[in-house]
Write a protein that holds these residues in place. Structure first.
Motif: not given
Length: 129
Positions: A1, A3-5, A7-8
């Motif tokens: 989670m 990592k996704d944040f 990247e965003f």
């Protein structure tokens, strides 16, 4: 989670948006100061000393409807919106001029075969003339 944040958050659009919000807030404060400290006192002088923030107050005691403050906020918004519109319009014109200056028609480069064909064509035209 996480990592996704990450990247965003690190996308170019998000960072550009954050910078725009900060600059917009600072610009809003400048224009608000312009309205409150320069424009509205001039309007007050021209209208005979009317101060919207102290005018149009209805009610008694703590329960007061301050219509003048509301009208002042509307006027602030309109002036701020117009100032931002003008700034964006000027910036858009400047970027268009830069883009127009940069965009040039590239001349197509001819390879050896095309160059020979052009020479043959020109020689044939000379023989006919």
């Amino acid at each position: 989670m996480w990592k996704d944040f990450k990247e965003f958050a690190m996308k170019g659009n998000i960072i550009d948006l954050a910078v725009a919000v900060v600059i917009g807030g600072a610009f809003g404060k400048i224009v608000t100061s312009l309205v409150e400290n320069i424009i509205m006192p001039l309007v007050g002088v021209l209208t005979g000393g009317i101060d919207l923030t102290k005018s149009f107050v209805y009610g008694s005691g703590e329960a007061q409807i301050q219509l003048g403050v509301f009208l002042q906020s509307i006027l602030d918004f309109l002036i701020i919106a117009f100032a931002i519109f003008m700034a964006l319009r000027i910036m858009t014109k400047l970027t268009r001029k830069k883009e127009e200056a940069v965009v040039e028609e590239p001349t197509p480069e001819l390879d050896a075969k095309e160059e020979l064909l052009k020479e043959i064509r020109d020689l044939l035209k000379q023989e006919k003339a």
